[in-house]
Enzyme design. Structure first.
Site, PDB file in Angstrom:
ATOM      1  N   GLU A  28       0.861  -1.032  -0.096  1.00  0.00           N
ATOM      2  CA  GLU A  28       0.141   0.003   0.203  1.00  0.00           C
ATOM      3  C   GLU A  28       0.751   1.382   0.006  1.00  0.00           C
ATOM      4  O   GLU A  28       0.745   2.208  -0.662  1.00  0.00           O
ATOM      5  CB  GLU A  28      -1.029  -0.227   1.223  1.00  0.00           C
ATOM      6  CG  GLU A  28      -1.917  -1.149   1.055  1.00  0.00           C
ATOM      7  CD  GLU A  28      -3.246  -1.044   1.873  1.00  0.00           C
ATOM      8  OE1 GLU A  28      -3.499  -0.034   2.128  1.00  0.00           O
ATOM      9  OE2 GLU A  28      -3.497  -2.108   2.572  1.00  0.00           O
ATOM     10  N   ASP A  49      -4.338  -1.323   9.917  1.00  0.00           N
ATOM     11  CA  ASP A  49      -5.328  -2.018   9.126  1.00  0.00           C
ATOM     12  C   ASP A  49      -5.075  -3.294   8.821  1.00  0.00           C
ATOM     13  O   ASP A  49      -5.752  -4.298   8.801  1.00  0.00           O
ATOM     14  CB  ASP A  49      -6.018  -1.250   7.831  1.00  0.00           C
ATOM     15  CG  ASP A  49      -6.414   0.311   8.332  1.00  0.00           C
ATOM     16  OD1 ASP A  49      -6.503   0.407   9.188  1.00  0.00           O
ATOM     17  OD2 ASP A  49      -6.195   1.045   7.186  1.00  0.00           O
TER      18      ASP A  49
HETATM   19  C1  GLA Z   1      -6.271   4.717   7.548  1.00  0.00           C
HETATM   20  C2  GLA Z   1      -4.876   4.170   7.535  1.00  0.00           C
HETATM   21  C3  GLA Z   1      -4.384   3.581   9.145  1.00  0.00           C
HETATM   22  C4  GLA Z   1      -4.781   4.748  10.122  1.00  0.00           C
HETATM   23  C5  GLA Z   1      -6.182   5.331  10.164  1.00  0.00           C
HETATM   24  C6  GLA Z   1      -6.406   6.243  11.011  1.00  0.00           C
HETATM   25  O1  GLA Z   1      -7.026   3.700   8.070  1.00  0.00           O
HETATM   26  O2  GLA Z   1      -4.786   3.168   6.782  1.00  0.00           O
HETATM   27  O3  GLA Z   1      -3.071   3.282   9.149  1.00  0.00           O
HETATM   28  O4  GLA Z   1      -3.833   5.595  10.064  1.00  0.00           O
HETATM   29  O5  GLA Z   1      -6.422   5.599   8.711  1.00  0.00           O
HETATM   30  O6  GLA Z   1      -6.256   6.020  12.441  1.00  0.00           O
END
Ligand code: GLA
Length: 400
Positions: free
Chosen positions: A177, A189
């Site tokens: 990513e 995530d």
């Molecule tokens: C997205 C990013 C995560 C995190 C969130 C905010 O989901 O992928 O890594 O930074 O935003 O908490």
């Protein structure tokens, strides 16, 4: 607690992926049997937003909604991938040895980026044929992209016998990513998608990359967690996410700490005085939200009444709205409507600028809260939200 299904007209669980249909599509696309089927979930973050790239704490759960991949190992280094929901199901073909950070692979970046990241770690990599389907809503802040990169990483690792720990599988997804898709996310995530456990939330110390699985059995407590999709699209490849990341970095630099994680909560007010107003607000959000994760985690660990995390959710939302400035009017409207209709707490989840609100509700109040959200968006002239119930579920795995 009632066992009644919660499905009023508003609350609708996304349709499950049809595994037989997916296997059949694989056969018709590639004229061969898949070696197996793998699934990786989306996530909601219960609390701790934009803390993961500051070395702080987060508290996500893996969802019961998955991206599913039918996969077959190839002998060469080609990747062929088709998704039921992207490009009308057309097959994207990429030569892995040609993949670079500067290339443009569209959504297939989340797939081929994993192979690129594995090769960079000197893992043996061959090509794959892949057919995908998913019931993780896309563009809703529920980590459909992590589900895609992590299902790919799990399948590739299993098929090639890489023998990686879960954190490394997640890291391959993150590398794809960050470096190939160009989305500068943290690791939350991907860890949630790989490491999720049923009826548990994961307290993640993102600096140590250490996960503590904490009991989070909402049904047993007569509770439901509604996911209320504002249908206001968000994206992490846009500039706002990167800008917040940059502000955090700059605030840490000015405070002379490695990361905002290192700012102690106790002396926060005096520490923040050293920053100009904008950075002060940004830093205050990060430090207080990470602290809210620790508070929520203590409640979970103690087996306390889960309703008690409600006020923390509301505070987190206010902090994202006023200090980090990542909410949007449709999302604020949903948060307020949910709380006014009886939710114990509600907050936007995920990166922001749209996406979903989560609301912790008594099971019996779920329909009332969902209806109130629909009514509030209608009054405000916003899109009608899609609502479903989040169920804390297991992480990426082979399912056939
Ligand atoms: C997205 C990013 C995560 C995190 C969130 C905010 O989901 O992928 O890594 O930074 O935003 O908490």
């Amino acid at each position: 607690m009632s066992d009644e299904p919660m499905s009023n007209k508003v609350i609708r669980t996304p349709d499950a992926v049809d595994l037989d249909a997916l296997a059949a599509r694989f056969r018709s696309l590639y004229d061969a049997e898949p070696d197996g089927l793998w699934a990786a979930p989306g996530r909601v973050n219960i609390i701790g937003e934009h803390t993961d790239y500051n070395g702080g704490f987060v508290l996500p759960i893996a969802l019961a909604q998955h991206t599913v991949a039918a996969v077959r190992r190839r002998e060469d280094t080609l990747v062929r991938v088709a998704s039921a929901s992207m490009d009308d199901g057309a097959v994207a073909t990429v030569e892995l040895t040609d993949v670079t950070e500067d290339g443009d692979y569209g959504w297939a970046a989340y797939v081929v980026g994993v192979g690129w990241a594995a090769a960079r770690r000197d893992l043996p990599v061959t090509g794959l044929d892949i057919a995908l389907d998913s019931n993780v809503p896309v563009g809703a802040g529920l980590s459909s992209s992590a589900a895609l990169s992590c299902v790919t990483a799990r399948a590739w690792s299993d098929l090639l016998g890489w023998q990686l720990d879960e954190e490394t599988v997640a890291d391959l997804g993150r590398d794809a990513e960050n470096e190939i898709a160009g989305a500068p996310t943290g690791l939350m995530d991907q860890l949630a998608s790989v490491c999720g456990q049923e009826a548990h939330a994961m307290q993640i110390d993102t600096r140590a990359v250490a996960i503590t699985q904490l009991p989070f059995d909402l049904p047993a407590a007569g509770l439901s967690l509604l996911v209320i999709d504002s249908r206001t699209e968000h994206s992490h490849t846009g500039g706002e996410y990167a800008e917040r990341r940059q502000s955090s970095h700059e605030a840490a630099l000015r405070l002379g700490v490695h990361e905002l994680r290192d700012v102690p909560l106790e002396s926060l007010a005096t520490t923040l005085d050293k920053l100009p107003p904008l950075l002060r607000r940004r830093a205050r959000h990060v430090v207080t939200d990470s602290a809210r994760v620790e508070q929520a985690a203590r409640l979970l660990l103690a087996g306390d009444d889960l309703r008690r995390i409600g006020p923390l959710l509301n505070d987190s939302h206010a902090s994202m709205r006023d200090d980090y400035e990542i909410t949007v009017p449709s999302v604020d409207t949903l948060q307020e409507a949910a709380v006014a209709a009886g939710a114990h707490g509600a907050r936007m989840t995920g990166g922001g600028f749209g996406g979903c609100v989560i609301a912790l509700v008594d099971h019996d109040d779920a329909a009332t809260v969902a209806d109130a959200c629909v009514a509030a968006t209608a009054r405000g002239g916003f899109p009608a939200p899609a609502v479903f119930e989040a169920v804390a579920s297991g992480g990426a795995a082979r399912i056939r």
